[in-house]
Design a protein around this motif. Sequence first.
Motif: not given
Ligand SMILES: [Mg+2]
Length: 464
Positions: A240, A253, A261, A280
């Motif tokens: 991320s 985040i 995630t 992601d």
């Molecule tokens: Mg992540």
Amino acid sequence: MNSFSPTEDTIAAIATAVSPGQGSIAAIRISGSSAIETSKNIVDVPGIQDWSTHKVLYGHVTEENRKKYIDEVLILVMKGPRSFTGEDVVEIHCHGGIIPVQKILERILAFPSVRRAEPGEFSQRAVLNGRLSLTQAESISELVSARSRKAAELAINGIEGNIQTTIQSIRKRLIEQLTEIEARIDFEEDLPLLDEKHVKNEIVAIKKDLNELIDNAKRGSWVRSGLKVALTGKPNVGKSSLMNRLSKQEKAIVTDLPGTTRDILESEIILEGIPVTFIDTAGLRDTKDIIEKIGISRTKKTLIHADLIILIFDYSSGWTNEDESILKQLPINIPLLIVGNKSDLTNDQSFEKVPKYILKKENLVIISAKTGNGEDDLINYLLKKCGSSQTHGLDIALNERQLDLAKSTMKSLENINKVFDEKLPWDFWTIDLRQAINYLGELTGEDLTESLLDNIFSKFCIGK
Ligand SMILES: [Mg+2]
Ligand SMILES: Nc1nc2c(c(=O)[nH]1)N(C=O)[C@@H](CNc1ccc(C(=O)N[C@@H](CCC(=O)O)C(=O)O)cc1)CN2
Ligand SMILES: Nc1nc2c(ncn2[C@@H]2O[C@H](COP(=O)(O)OP(=O)(O)OP(=O)(O)O)[C@@H](O)[C@H]2O)c(=O)[nH]1
Ligand SMILES: [K+]
């Protein structure tokens, strides 16, 4: 050309993108034999104005009782066959926003001879009436959806007819071979001998040209729809963080909790005119957490559809069994880039914790998503993969439908190898040759059924 019967209905649709507060002008397009009559019925034009072709008239569209005005408009008349569809076409240019446009369209559709156009129906009529070839019409639709200048350039080439002429010339060469062979089947004794090798060589040359088109189509599809780059790896390696850095947004985040995630997140950047979407995903590991499990199953589905997979590992702690196991699970047919992240935390010995066969890979980049170190190397790798050097000289690009047919053509031509090797009689050659010719005819629209045509144009946008 196709020999479908001319269409009876007059059709109408909004031809421009409309939304409240946006676009100061909008256009409604009417095509068909009652286009002009209908327009005369709904507008007041002051004084004596000429409804002849390629002239603009000024007037007002009236309410049904003709007492009040709906809007002040300009009217463009194009009499068939000198129009986009080849039929009588009238365009009503009114004020933008949704209300006037919709009221005018409703007013037009209230006439029994007019109905709402299906998506792509104007273009379909242009093709049926011989105004446009099928691939030209498809290219217009691609121009409308182009997201980069290069994509627009390719679409314009298609509108100019380069796909049509290239495919037609390949098809013609195949027809020549078929004709020669069929003549031998019918009147063998009267004609000079035909050399199998000679025919085979010509087919090999044709396959080479087709193959180039197939390769180009892949690059063309990057230009059109962009490149999907999936980020994967163990939890917490910085997937991320890397996506946020590359897209210069704090979209995902980031926390130091592994398993942060869960939902798939996307972020797009444009690299040398090509849209690159980073995806992601949830970090891969065995977990009992139900939500994380769903995330991981989504990750696996995403990876299959990526154009490139970036496998991230924590370079500062080294290559682990888990990284190795993820590497082994990745789909083998998708290009892979390995990224060692968190280089800011490393000391000189870090590379000792990474096996030589990984370090030696030319598809390995070391970065820090935190400091940005190595980001340029990563971007350069992506550019090498999909950037202007890849699309340089690319001037023809088949769309997905055309590509499928080009591939089917290739398969049919490949069958002929077997026929040649097994020294089968000429009749056997004609089966695959005819099939190949039919596929290319479907591609150019010369050999196409009405339902296939409906299917192609239904994917166009409304009013096109
Ligand atoms: Mg992540
Ligand atoms: N207002 C408007 N703009 C538009 C379109 C349209 O339909 N309306 N087009 C729709 O996609 C594109 C242009 N395509 C068109 C193609 C042919 C004709 C046409 O009337 N052709 C006649 C006249 C040519 C001439 O005078 O030489 C012909 O070919 O005979 C018009 C627009 C883009 N811009
Ligand atoms: N020092 C350092 N820390 C980093 C770097 N990249 C990420 N981190 C930190 O590593 C932790 C995990 O980062 P994430 O980006 O959430 O990792 P992830 O791979 O997305 O994790 P999951 O979504 O849980 O799978 C966070 O605390 C980040 O700040 C880096 O290059 N250097
Ligand atoms: K995390």
